[in-house]
Design a protein around this motif. Structure first.
Motif, PDB file in Angstrom:
ATOM      1  N   LEU A 140       0.774  -1.227   0.011  1.00 11.37           N
ATOM      2  CA  LEU A 140       0.138   0.041  -0.026  1.00 11.37           C
ATOM      3  C   LEU A 140       0.838   1.343  -0.140  1.00 11.37           C
ATOM      4  CD1 LEU A 140      -2.706  -1.025   2.637  1.00 11.37           C
ATOM      5  CD2 LEU A 140      -2.849  -1.121   0.123  1.00 11.37           C
ATOM      6  N   LEU A 141       0.628   2.040  -0.941  1.00 14.44           N
ATOM      7  CA  LEU A 141       1.774   3.113  -1.198  1.00 14.44           C
ATOM      8  C   LEU A 141       0.835   4.439  -1.366  1.00 14.44           C
ATOM      9  CD1 LEU A 141       3.777   1.289  -3.921  1.00 14.44           C
ATOM     10  CD2 LEU A 141       4.192   1.542  -1.551  1.00 14.44           C
ATOM     11  N   ARG A 142       1.689   5.419  -1.111  1.00 14.17           N
ATOM     12  CA  ARG A 142       0.803   6.902  -1.066  1.00 14.17           C
ATOM     13  C   ARG A 142       1.877   7.940  -1.515  1.00 14.17           C
ATOM     14  NH1 ARG A 142      -3.407   9.956   1.807  1.00 14.17           N
ATOM     15  NH2 ARG A 142      -3.771   7.637   3.006  1.00 14.17           N
ATOM     16  N   LEU A 143       1.595   8.749  -2.366  1.00 11.65           N
ATOM     17  CA  LEU A 143       2.432  10.014  -2.728  1.00 11.65           C
ATOM     18  C   LEU A 143       1.693  11.473  -2.979  1.00 11.65           C
ATOM     19  CD1 LEU A 143       2.095  10.761  -6.118  1.00 11.65           C
ATOM     20  CD2 LEU A 143       3.418   8.730  -6.279  1.00 11.65           C
ATOM     21  N   THR A 144       2.285  12.344  -2.594  1.00 12.44           N
ATOM     22  CA  THR A 144       1.646  13.608  -3.150  1.00 12.44           C
ATOM     23  C   THR A 144       2.704  14.354  -4.243  1.00 12.44           C
ATOM     24  OG1 THR A 144       1.117  13.794  -0.827  1.00 12.44           O
ATOM     25  CG2 THR A 144       1.109  15.904  -2.027  1.00 12.44           C
ATOM     26  N   CYS A 145       2.075  15.067  -5.050  1.00 10.58           N
ATOM     27  CA  CYS A 145       2.498  15.748  -5.957  1.00 10.58           C
ATOM     28  C   CYS A 145       1.716  17.265  -6.481  1.00 10.58           C
ATOM     29  CB  CYS A 145       2.688  14.974  -7.256  1.00 10.58           C
ATOM     30  SG  CYS A 145       1.045  14.624  -8.017  1.00 10.58           S
ATOM     31  N   ASP A 146       2.332  17.958  -7.371  1.00 12.18           N
ATOM     32  CA  ASP A 146       1.756  19.190  -7.494  1.00 12.18           C
ATOM     33  C   ASP A 146       0.919  18.902  -8.694  1.00 12.18           C
ATOM     34  OD1 ASP A 146       3.394  20.600  -5.824  1.00 12.18           O
ATOM     35  OD2 ASP A 146       4.814  21.039  -7.489  1.00 12.18           O
ATOM     36  N   TYR A 147      -0.037  19.665  -9.023  1.00  7.50           N
ATOM     37  CA  TYR A 147      -0.898  19.641 -10.070  1.00  7.50           C
ATOM     38  C   TYR A 147      -0.411  19.525 -11.272  1.00  7.50           C
ATOM     39  CZ  TYR A 147      -5.132  20.088  -7.185  1.00  7.50           C
ATOM     40  OH  TYR A 147      -6.463  19.946  -6.174  1.00  7.50           O
TER      41      TYR A 147
ATOM     42  N   HIS B   1      -1.895   0.789  -4.782  1.00  6.69           N
ATOM     43  CA  HIS B   1      -0.936  -0.422  -4.533  1.00  6.69           C
ATOM     44  C   HIS B   1      -0.497  -1.086  -5.761  1.00  6.69           C
ATOM     45  CE1 HIS B   1      -5.263  -2.142  -5.851  1.00  6.69           C
ATOM     46  NE2 HIS B   1      -4.434  -3.047  -6.130  1.00  6.69           N
ATOM     47  N   MET B   2       0.711  -1.903  -5.390  1.00 10.04           N
ATOM     48  CA  MET B   2       1.299  -2.735  -6.464  1.00 10.04           C
ATOM     49  C   MET B   2       2.176  -3.837  -5.638  1.00 10.04           C
ATOM     50  SD  MET B   2       4.671  -0.088  -7.820  1.00 10.04           S
ATOM     51  CE  MET B   2       3.333   0.898  -8.574  1.00 10.04           C
ATOM     52  N   ALA B   3       2.410  -4.908  -6.601  1.00 12.26           N
ATOM     53  CA  ALA B   3       3.339  -5.900  -6.298  1.00 12.26           C
ATOM     54  C   ALA B   3       4.667  -5.358  -5.696  1.00 12.26           C
ATOM     55  CB  ALA B   3       3.635  -6.902  -7.115  1.00 12.26           C
ATOM     56  N   PRO B   4       5.073  -5.766  -4.554  1.00 13.62           N
ATOM     57  CA  PRO B   4       6.425  -5.548  -4.164  1.00 13.62           C
ATOM     58  C   PRO B   4       7.478  -5.530  -4.853  1.00 13.62           C
ATOM     59  CG  PRO B   4       5.237  -7.058  -2.430  1.00 13.62           C
ATOM     60  CD  PRO B   4       4.236  -7.006  -3.744  1.00 13.62           C
TER      61      PRO B   4
ATOM     62  N   GLU C  64       2.638   2.106   3.253  1.00 10.54           N
ATOM     63  CA  GLU C  64       1.766   2.343   4.549  1.00 10.54           C
ATOM     64  C   GLU C  64       1.317   0.691   4.847  1.00 10.54           C
ATOM     65  OE1 GLU C  64      -1.375   4.856   2.869  1.00 10.54           O
ATOM     66  OE2 GLU C  64      -0.258   6.592   4.337  1.00 10.54           O
ATOM     67  N   GLY C  65       1.787  -0.326   4.362  1.00  9.55           N
ATOM     68  CA  GLY C  65       1.402  -1.580   4.949  1.00  9.55           C
ATOM     69  C   GLY C  65       1.267  -2.478   3.612  1.00  9.55           C
ATOM     70  N   MET C  66       0.538  -3.681   3.804  1.00  4.85           N
ATOM     71  CA  MET C  66       0.476  -4.669   3.122  1.00  4.85           C
ATOM     72  C   MET C  66      -1.001  -4.882   2.973  1.00  4.85           C
ATOM     73  SD  MET C  66       3.653  -5.056   1.738  1.00  4.85           S
ATOM     74  CE  MET C  66       3.602  -7.099   0.743  1.00  4.85           C
ATOM     75  N   GLU C  67      -1.465  -5.456   2.063  1.00  2.84           N
ATOM     76  CA  GLU C  67      -2.795  -5.924   1.795  1.00  2.84           C
ATOM     77  C   GLU C  67      -2.889  -6.927   0.722  1.00  2.84           C
ATOM     78  OE1 GLU C  67      -7.151  -3.975   1.498  1.00  2.84           O
ATOM     79  OE2 GLU C  67      -5.903  -2.870   2.828  1.00  2.84           O
ATOM     80  N   PHE C  68      -3.786  -7.717   0.622  1.00  4.24           N
ATOM     81  CA  PHE C  68      -4.159  -8.820  -0.514  1.00  4.24           C
ATOM     82  C   PHE C  68      -5.198  -7.991  -1.425  1.00  4.24           C
ATOM     83  CE2 PHE C  68      -2.218 -11.676   2.224  1.00  4.24           C
ATOM     84  CZ  PHE C  68      -1.571 -12.568   1.499  1.00  4.24           C
ATOM     85  N   PHE C  69      -5.025  -8.126  -2.802  1.00  2.25           N
ATOM     86  CA  PHE C  69      -5.823  -7.753  -3.626  1.00  2.25           C
ATOM     87  C   PHE C  69      -6.169  -8.709  -4.801  1.00  2.25           C
ATOM     88  CE2 PHE C  69      -4.248  -3.847  -1.933  1.00  2.25           C
ATOM     89  CZ  PHE C  69      -5.304  -2.879  -1.865  1.00  2.25           C
ATOM     90  N   GLN C  70      -7.181  -8.572  -5.301  1.00  3.16           N
ATOM     91  CA  GLN C  70      -7.508  -9.730  -6.608  1.00  3.16           C
ATOM     92  C   GLN C  70      -6.599  -9.466  -7.977  1.00  3.16           C
ATOM     93  OE1 GLN C  70     -11.719 -10.111  -7.755  1.00  3.16           O
ATOM     94  NE2 GLN C  70     -11.204 -10.897  -9.517  1.00  3.16           N
ATOM     95  N   VAL C  71      -6.029 -10.298  -8.390  1.00  2.00           N
ATOM     96  CA  VAL C  71      -5.129 -10.209  -9.409  1.00  2.00           C
ATOM     97  C   VAL C  71      -6.038 -10.408 -10.765  1.00  2.00           C
ATOM     98  CG1 VAL C  71      -3.235 -11.303 -10.691  1.00  2.00           C
ATOM     99  CG2 VAL C  71      -3.265 -11.382  -8.277  1.00  2.00           C
ATOM    100  N   GLU C  72      -6.076  -9.426 -11.455  1.00  2.00           N
ATOM    101  CA  GLU C  72      -6.917  -9.612 -12.993  1.00  2.00           C
ATOM    102  C   GLU C  72      -6.064 -10.508 -13.656  1.00  2.00           C
ATOM    103  OE1 GLU C  72      -9.468  -7.963 -13.286  1.00  2.00           O
ATOM    104  OE2 GLU C  72      -9.350  -6.983 -11.538  1.00  2.00           O
TER     105      GLU C  72
END
Length: 208
Positions: A135-142, A173-176, A199-207
């Protein structure tokens, strides 16, 4: 790579074999309490059924349980559990309800019938793969948002939330194993001005 197979949704299907009606139910669960509650619900709904056979497999505690519910030993619960095991499915409960039609199926016939009831329920529910992601997070300018927002899916990520305030904050989110390449491309695209935090790890469905 941490991943597991489970089912997408609760579902049911049924068939008739020599006048016996078999109804297969499948439900995704994460705890034994959820599994037993669903079994109790089906037994209550089909209180007049001849048998309510069940099996469930959970990641939590690596639990596996089954019940023949009065059928000859080895002809019902184990075949239902076997369907889960051979499909490599976990966090799933299956219940196969039988209304006896007056014609005996024999041991082999029961095994085939309960296996089929479990299989069609599993098929109706849809088997999916869940993968552990960062689980990832970023902040950027417009001014950077267009490039950064498109870079995330280009690198295999999925945007979960976007907040527009004084700047743009993207939660994704993305694969490590994809983080390294994404970090390099993000640095190149923003001249090192934008970085992300985990921000942590979580399971998500793979397409698939």
């Amino acid at each position: 790579m941490a991943e597991y197979r489970t089912i997408a949704k609760q579902a049911q299907d049924e068939f008739v074999e020599k006048r016996s009606r078999f109804i297969g139910y499948a439900k995704p669960v994460q705890t034994e309490a959820e599994a037993t509650a669903f079994i109790a619900e089906i037994k209550s709904r089909h209180w007049d059924a001849t048998h309510n056979v069940y099996a469930y497999v959970l990641r939590e505690g690596q639990l596996q349980r089954y019940s023949d519910d009065g059928e000859p030993q080895g002809t019902a619960g184990i075949p239902v559990l076997d369907v889960l095991q051979k499909s490599h499915v976990t966090d799933t409960v299956l219940v196969v309800t039988r209304y006896f039609g007056g014609i005996l199926l024999g041991g082999g016939g029961l095994v085939r019938a309960y296996s089929h009831g479990a299989s069609i329920a599993l098929q109706a529910a849809g088997v999916i793969t869940m993968r552990e992601c960062s689980l990832l997070r970023l902040t950027c300018d417009y001014s950077q948002y267009g490039r950064v927002g498109s870079l995330i899916p280009e690198c295999g990520g999925v945007v979960d939330d976007t907040q527009f305030t004084e700047a743009v904050t993207l939660s994704f989110h993305m694969a490590p194993e994809q983080k390294g390449a994404f970090a390099r491309q993000l640095a190149d695209a923003t001249n090192g001005q934008v970085t992300f935090e985990e921000e942590g790890m979580e399971f998500f469905q793979v397409e698939e």
